[in-house]
Every structure is written in C-alpha cells, then in structure tokens.
Enzyme design. Structure first.
Site, short mmCIF file in Angstrom:
data_model
loop_
_atom_site.label_atom_id
_atom_site.label_comp_id
_atom_site.label_asym_id
_atom_site.label_seq_id
_atom_site.Cartn_x
_atom_site.Cartn_y
_atom_site.Cartn_z
CB CYS B 77 -20.20 75.62 124.01
SG CYS B 77 -21.97 75.45 123.67
CG HIS B 175 -19.56 78.58 120.19
ND1 HIS B 175 -18.93 77.36 120.22
CD2 HIS B 175 -20.84 78.35 120.56
CE1 HIS B 175 -19.78 76.42 120.57
NE2 HIS B 175 -20.96 76.99 120.79
CD GLU B 177 -15.68 78.16 118.84
OE1 GLU B 177 -15.40 78.84 119.85
OE2 GLU B 177 -16.54 77.26 118.85
#
Lengths: 251, 200
Positions: B77, B175, B177
C-alpha cells in the site's frame, strides 16, 4: 471492477455480540470471535466491530477482543466505540484494526477528523453517523443514538468529507432493527452529496432489501447484524443473489 | 530473523504480522538497520499519509538503508507508493526504487477507492498459483500509473499498476494480509521467491 461490499456488524457489549431494535432492547447473539470467523469463511467482505457501550460508559474499546479477532480473520476489520483521540486510534491499529469508526467524538470535536486523517491517512478514518428524521429533517444523534443534535445529516456528511473522512457509515435509526429495508432515499441523496464511499446501515430484513440498497440507495456497501447473526440470510447465498441481479460482488 | 516488518510508526503493522503467523511464520517488527539488513525477507508496510510516513523513515535513517537491500523487499500500500520516485500526496519524494510518480485519483471517481477489486496481467512468481481476476482488498486515494515495472493491473475508472517490481523490490497496492486466502498465497509466494529473482 470494484465490487459492492457486504459487511456483518458485531455490536459488542460486555464481550458478547448483541442486537437491539431501534438501538434498545438488546438480545444476545453469540461470541464475537466465533461469529467473525464464520462470516469471513462465508465470504463477508469486511467486518465492523462496534463496542456499543464504550461511549456511554466512558471506557476504551476492548483491545484484547480486537486483537483476538484480528489474529483469526483474513478480511478487513473496522473498529469503533468510544474512540476519542489519536492515542485511541493508535492503540486500535496496533491491536490489528484496519480502520477506525468515530461517531460522538467527531461531533464534539470535528478537528479530530483532520488530525487523524493527517496522522493515519483518510482511508482508515470511517465516520459513523446515526440519524433519524425529526419534523422531516434528518438530524444527527450522538452517544449511541441517545442524544439528538442540531446537525443536519447532509451538512454533517459534507463537513466530515471536507475534514478528511475516508468513508461514511450511515445508520438510519428509524430503520435500525426493523427489518423493513434501508433508508434508500436518504442514502441516494447522501451519495449525491459526498464523493467518498457510503456504507448503508439499518433495516436489512431480506435479500430484496440488499438489492434495493445497491440499486436505488446507491450504497457502496451494506452493513447488517441480526439477519446474519440469527441466520435469516446466509452471506454466501446473498452474494449469489446479488450477482444474479447484476450487482458486482466478490464471489 | 528470517522476516522483518519495518516498524516506522505507520498503520496496521499488526495485521501483516498476524497474516504471517497464520502461515506459520514469526516476523519481527523493527526499525534497527542491522536487523533489517540481515533479514532474509523485508516488508515495508504502510497505512497513512505519505509525507509524514517518509519523514518517519528519514528520522530512522531507513531511507538510506532500504534502497541498498539485496534480499526480496515487499512494499504494501503506502509502502509501495513510497518506493516510487515521487507521490503527489504531500508533494513527497520517494525512495526512487520504482521509476514512476504516484498520482491522485480524479474526483470523477469516489475517492478513496475502497473495497475488493480484481488484479490481472499478472507477472512474476509473486503471483504463482493466483488466477487472473482474483479479488484483492484495496483502500487508497493515490495510484501508480502503468509503467514498464508493472506486474499487476487493476481498473478503477482506468487501468493502473496494482503491483510493481524491479530487481529484488516488489510493491503491491492491495493488502494481501487482508485479502483472504489468495492474499495469503501472495505473502507465501513472497516468502518463497527464488534467490535467482533476488539479485539486483
């Protein structure tokens, strides 16, 4: 193509998920961590976790519960309830929250929004707005919907956008818990007023309500609690139905 | 330590740490230059505002350390955006690892872009096992235009670079994650990148 989001909301009180009607008469709906995992597996696009007693009782959100949920799930995660300061936001992000929802503190101190946007980036600042019509005018309420303010919903939405809010979570108090559909007219007007994403909240009762909130209400995301907690609607089936109605969703 | 996450006071580093834990990997959060240099894999996270994030990197002297790293580095990001030449956000000079300038989305679109969008035109082993048009979670107001270093594209109004790569440096706008199992696969791929891909 950017898809529309389905967001289960976990209202938390004393470590349990609860759900009320028009913000009162709370019923137990289960362990938040169990529900969070289940929703992530069923295809929820995001989770919102609101510590609904935090502002009223003047204590900070349960960082431990936030941490436990963040460890378990692999979808984005917004936390709200009693968030008042840069330090509060910092602690929530350090506990694994991706975004933070702020309501009362932003009304009392609008400058907090710009301070937070500057420090953490506007994309992680969600401004939650609770409102209902009073004499035909949508008025913003604070402290979990218990206090009316003089703020007009649309003026306030524009203000928070200008101050750096990344997203608006709009709950229609008049619709919340009624299962009779979202406040689509107000939502569509809100989408015309601001240029940041709008999460619709309050009133989800059927699959048709979700179709309408995306088509007529122009919402970017729809949030609901009891229809998911009490298994009235399964998230995976809901998204299949939305797809069949040509609403872009992640399947 | 095999994997380090650079801790420079921005955003949700915990969610990256937890995603790695779910893959069975313990990562260390650090801003210590020697620890970062010695790691096998380095992650540069970032949720926040570019100019203050860059200032934080400079305060820790990490703006000199990161460009000289030889092991695989993954910017996520804002981390990816700071690896570019320049970003319009706060008129910020970046680490100049990717030869492109980050721009703001036009007001004809809702800004920030927030939610799940698809990635396509996937290149490099970072995307091994990822099918085209897989969904990733994105939340950003600024974007990197398509350039020669683009290894994934996303369309929001127009196509832009949702991942970049040059030598041992990788950057993703989304993202991983927080992007379900596919996101976890991308993190796993990063941890397993062959050494041959890592040489500058």
């Amino acid at each position: 193509m950017l898809t529309k989001r389905i967001i289960p909301c976990l209202d938390i009180k004393n470590g349990r998920t609860v759900k009320g009607v028009n913000f009162v008469d709370l019923k137990d709906a289960g362990d938040p961590i169990v529900l969070a995992k289940k929703y992530a597996q069923l295809g929820a696009d995001e989770l919102v976790f609101l510590d609904i007693s935090a502002t009223l009782e003047g204590r900070s959100t349960w960082l431990q519960t936030v941490l436990e949920i963040a460890k378990e799930i692999n979808i984005p995660f917004t936390v709200g309830g009693g968030v008042r300061s840069v330090a509060d936001v910092n602690m929530l992000l350090q506990s694994g929250a991706d975004k933070v929802a702020i309501n009362s503190a932003a009304i009392k101190n609008p400058e907090l929004i710009s301070l937070l946007a500057k420090k953490f980036g506007k994309q992680c600042i969600v401004i939650a707005i609770d409102a209902k019509p009073i004499n035909g005018i949508w008025k913003v309420h604070l402290a979990g919907g218990t206090k009316a303010t003089d703020l007009d919903l649309f003026d306030w939405a524009k203000t928070v956008e200008n101050l750096g809010a990344g997203e608006i979570l709009f709950t229609s108090m008049a619709h919340d818990g009624t299962k009779k559909g979202f406040a689509n007219k107000a939502l569509a007007a809100l989408s015309e007023t601001v240029n940041i994403p709008i999460i619709a909240s309050g009133g989800a009762g059927s699959v048709a309500d979700f179709i309408t909130v995306f088509k007529s209400g122009k919402a970017d995301a729809a949030l609901a609690a009891s229809v998911f907690h009490f298994n009235t609607i399964q998230i995976n089936q809901l998204k299949q139905m939305l797809h069949q109605h040509e609403i872009p969703v992640r399947l | 330590m095999d994997v380090v996450i650079i801790d420079y006071g921005v955003g949700n580093v915990k969610s990256i740490e937890f995603a790695l834990n779910r893959l069975g990997v313990q990562a260390l959060l650090t801003q210590d230059a020697d620890t970062i240099k010695a790691a096998k894999r380095v992650i540069l996270p970032g949720v926040g505002e570019a100019s203050s994030a860059m200032k934080n990197l400079e305060t820790c002297e990490l703006h000199r350390v990161i460009p000289n790293l030889k092991q695989p580095v993954l910017g996520i990001c804002l981390g990816m955006q700071l690896m570019c030449n320049y970003t319009d956000e706060g008129q910020t000079k970046g680490l100049k690892l990717f030869n492109t300038d980050v721009k703001q989305f036009p007001n004809s679109l809702k800004v920030p872009q927030m939610g799940w969008n698809t990635i396509n035109n996937l290149k490099t082993n970072l995307f091994k096992g990822i099918k085209p048009n897989e969904y990733m979670y994105l939340v950003h107001s600024y974007y990197a235009p398509i350039c020669s270093e683009t290894i994934a594209q996303t369309t929001y109004g127009f196509p832009y670079a949702s991942a970049l790569q040059k030598n041992n440096f990788y950057g993703v706008q989304f993202h991983p994650e927080r992007s379900g199992h596919a996101g976890e696969q991308i993190l796993k791929n990063f941890l397993e990148l062959p050494e041959a891909n890592c040489k500058p």
